[in-house]
Design an enzyme around this catalytic site. Structure first.
Site, PDB file in Angstrom:
ATOM      1  N   PHE A  55      72.014  25.365  69.208  1.00  0.00           N
ATOM      2  CA  PHE A  55      72.510  24.481  68.144  1.00  0.00           C
ATOM      3  C   PHE A  55      73.750  25.123  67.520  1.00  0.00           C
ATOM      4  O   PHE A  55      73.837  26.338  67.416  1.00  0.00           O
ATOM      5  CB  PHE A  55      71.461  24.347  67.040  1.00  0.00           C
ATOM      6  CG  PHE A  55      70.228  23.581  67.436  1.00  0.00           C
ATOM      7  CD1 PHE A  55      70.219  22.193  67.394  1.00  0.00           C
ATOM      8  CD2 PHE A  55      69.065  24.248  67.824  1.00  0.00           C
ATOM      9  CE1 PHE A  55      69.077  21.480  67.726  1.00  0.00           C
ATOM     10  CE2 PHE A  55      67.920  23.548  68.157  1.00  0.00           C
ATOM     11  CZ  PHE A  55      67.918  22.165  68.111  1.00  0.00           C
ATOM     12  N   GLY A  56      74.699  24.285  67.080  1.00  0.00           N
ATOM     13  CA  GLY A  56      75.781  24.818  66.239  1.00  0.00           C
ATOM     14  C   GLY A  56      77.167  24.595  66.799  1.00  0.00           C
ATOM     15  O   GLY A  56      77.362  24.545  68.010  1.00  0.00           O
ATOM     16  N   HIS A  96      73.387  22.546  54.071  1.00  0.00           N
ATOM     17  CA  HIS A  96      73.803  21.581  55.114  1.00  0.00           C
ATOM     18  C   HIS A  96      72.877  20.368  55.296  1.00  0.00           C
ATOM     19  O   HIS A  96      72.250  20.197  56.328  1.00  0.00           O
ATOM     20  CB  HIS A  96      74.006  22.307  56.458  1.00  0.00           C
ATOM     21  CG  HIS A  96      72.926  23.269  56.852  1.00  0.00           C
ATOM     22  ND1 HIS A  96      71.626  22.897  56.979  1.00  0.00           N
ATOM     23  CD2 HIS A  96      72.970  24.584  57.149  1.00  0.00           C
ATOM     24  CE1 HIS A  96      70.917  23.946  57.339  1.00  0.00           C
ATOM     25  NE2 HIS A  96      71.707  24.985  57.442  1.00  0.00           N
ATOM     26  N   ASN A 114      72.153  21.939  64.195  1.00  0.00           N
ATOM     27  CA  ASN A 114      70.903  21.893  63.445  1.00  0.00           C
ATOM     28  C   ASN A 114      71.189  22.025  61.955  1.00  0.00           C
ATOM     29  O   ASN A 114      71.701  23.066  61.532  1.00  0.00           O
ATOM     30  CB  ASN A 114      69.996  23.042  63.914  1.00  0.00           C
ATOM     31  CG  ASN A 114      68.639  23.002  63.244  1.00  0.00           C
ATOM     32  OD1 ASN A 114      68.348  22.131  62.424  1.00  0.00           O
ATOM     33  ND2 ASN A 114      67.805  23.968  63.568  1.00  0.00           N
ATOM     34  N   ASP A 153      68.541  31.519  56.254  1.00  0.00           N
ATOM     35  CA  ASP A 153      69.226  30.476  57.032  1.00  0.00           C
ATOM     36  C   ASP A 153      69.143  30.688  58.543  1.00  0.00           C
ATOM     37  O   ASP A 153      69.253  31.799  59.039  1.00  0.00           O
ATOM     38  CB  ASP A 153      70.694  30.362  56.639  1.00  0.00           C
ATOM     39  CG  ASP A 153      71.332  29.134  57.282  1.00  0.00           C
ATOM     40  OD1 ASP A 153      70.599  28.201  57.648  1.00  0.00           O
ATOM     41  OD2 ASP A 153      72.557  29.122  57.416  1.00  0.00           O
ATOM     42  N   ASP A 169      79.244  25.463  57.914  1.00  0.00           N
ATOM     43  CA  ASP A 169      78.117  25.899  58.738  1.00  0.00           C
ATOM     44  C   ASP A 169      78.620  26.378  60.096  1.00  0.00           C
ATOM     45  O   ASP A 169      78.027  26.092  61.137  1.00  0.00           O
ATOM     46  CB  ASP A 169      77.065  24.785  58.907  1.00  0.00           C
ATOM     47  CG  ASP A 169      75.702  25.350  59.301  1.00  0.00           C
ATOM     48  OD1 ASP A 169      75.464  26.547  59.041  1.00  0.00           O
ATOM     49  OD2 ASP A 169      74.882  24.611  59.864  1.00  0.00           O
TER      50      ASP A 169
HETATM   51 ZN   LIG Z   1      71.048  26.571  58.686  1.00  0.00          ZN
END
Ligand SMILES: [Zn+2]
Length: 353
Positions: free
Chosen positions: A245-246, A128, A200, A48, A227
């Site tokens: 990202f995130g 996700h 993402n 991941d 996530d």
């Molecule tokens: Zn991921």
């Protein structure tokens, strides 16, 4: 691995289950020692954050994982198609002049995973999911008995890519309101290009959002996850293109899921909760997630109707990168019990302030 388990046992208040990598150093070039990882106690394997691009390597990973009865979880992203995209490729990416991350970049790998799961009999879990096409692919594959499963995050079924444009008028465009039951008037204003909306896979269109909700409701998607991806303010406070990202999500995943699925009467409360409990437990083959007699006393007590406002400053996380700052939430966890002992309660937390 031993280090994580030891730290979790020493400092953690909750059960921590560790996943191993699919490939060495998650570099996507050669397989990790999957048998040894299983022996060490991993509950699944995943790269991941990365996605194995080499289809032949992924096939071998699935064959080994099948031998050890391990679930292979995949962050579905075709690197060549996605390239340096930063938001959903569509109307808003064009309007805002940001590079697009097309839905096909996810769907391509979901389709690949379905074909390889079918070829090898290995179990694949697509993490996700964000795109309508992914849901459709998995739904059709499940009908033919392919060992494939799916997962969704509250931000993908609560928000759309229009959020990055910031202006409220765009939220009203489809006439339904993108927030489900949440009162539009209560939505705090946010600026254009807010990097707390960058994740993402990216937020997608209203149609994708609806498809993800439908997939959860009909059981195509059996897991809801956060996530959770914490980042420091200074990392996020840069131009949209350069921000990582995130977003964080642990504290908001329950209320957002209840708001979108239970309070809108799309699903019953036990059905929503199964996506957090028996759904993941069954895939990972863990004897967890139920309140049957003899089951482990791991319980979260929730108040599904509690209205509260999520404030970054009140977050238990050191990171504050949430797009839901200032939102009125409905539903809250009030107590956590692990192995029969109360490890957290709202009351104790309030008393400690
Ligand atoms: Zn991921």
């Amino acid at each position: 691995m031993a280090l994580i388990k030891e730290k979790a046992a020493r400092e953690g208040k909750v059960n921590v289950f560790v996943t191993g990598a699919i490939t060495r150093n998650i570099a996507g070039e050669e397989l990790a020692p999957i048998g040894s990882l299983k022996q060490a106690g991993v509950v699944a394997i995943t790269d991941d954050g990365h996605c194995v691009q080499n289809n032949e390597l992924m096939r071998r990973a699935l064959e080994y994982a099948r031998m050890f009865d391990l679930l292979v979880m995949d962050h579905c992203q075709d690197y060549a198609l996605v390239s340096d995209g930063v938001m959903h490729e569509g109307y808003w990416s064009t309007t805002l002049g940001l590079r697009g991350w097309p839905s096909a970049g996810e769907e391509m790998i979901v389709a690949r995973n379905i074909l390889l799961a079918e070829t090898t009999g290995g179990r694949v879990h697509c993490q996700h999911l964000s795109a309508a096409g992914s849901v459709e692919l998995i739904r059709a594959a499940k009908k033919r008995g392919v060992p494939i499963s799916g997962e969704a995050c509250p931000h993908h079924f609560t928000l759309t890519d229009a959020a990055i444009a910031g202006s409220e008028i765009f939220w009203r465009a489809d006439g339904k309101g993108v927030f489900g039951f949440n009162d539009m008037e209560q939505r705090p204003a946010w600026p254009n290009y807010d990097t707390n909306f960058k994740m993402n896979p990216p937020l997608r269109s209203a149609r994708d959002r609806e498809a993800i909700l439908e997939g959860i409701v009909d059981g195509t998607i059996e897991v809801i996850c956060s996530d959770h991806a914490p980042h420091c303010d200074y990392e996020k406070e840069v131009e949209f293109d350069y921000a990582p990202f995130g977003i964080t999500g642990l504290e908001t995943e329950l209320p957002l899921s209840l708001m979108q699925l239970y309070h809108t009467r799309k699903m019953s409360l036990p059905e929503v909760l199964a996506r957090f409990t028996t759904g993941p437990a069954n895939l990972l083959k863990l004897a967890k997630g139920t309140l049957k007699p003899g089951a482990d006393a791991d319980i979260t007590i929730i108040d599904p109707d509690r209205a509260w406002v999520f404030q970054r400053a009140d977050s238990g996380s050191k990171s504050k990168n949430s797009p839901f700052h200032g939102w009125t939430m409905k539903g809250k966890a009030v107590m956590t019990v692990v192995a029969g002992a109360v490890v957290w309660s709202e009351q104790n937390e309030l008393a400690a302030v």
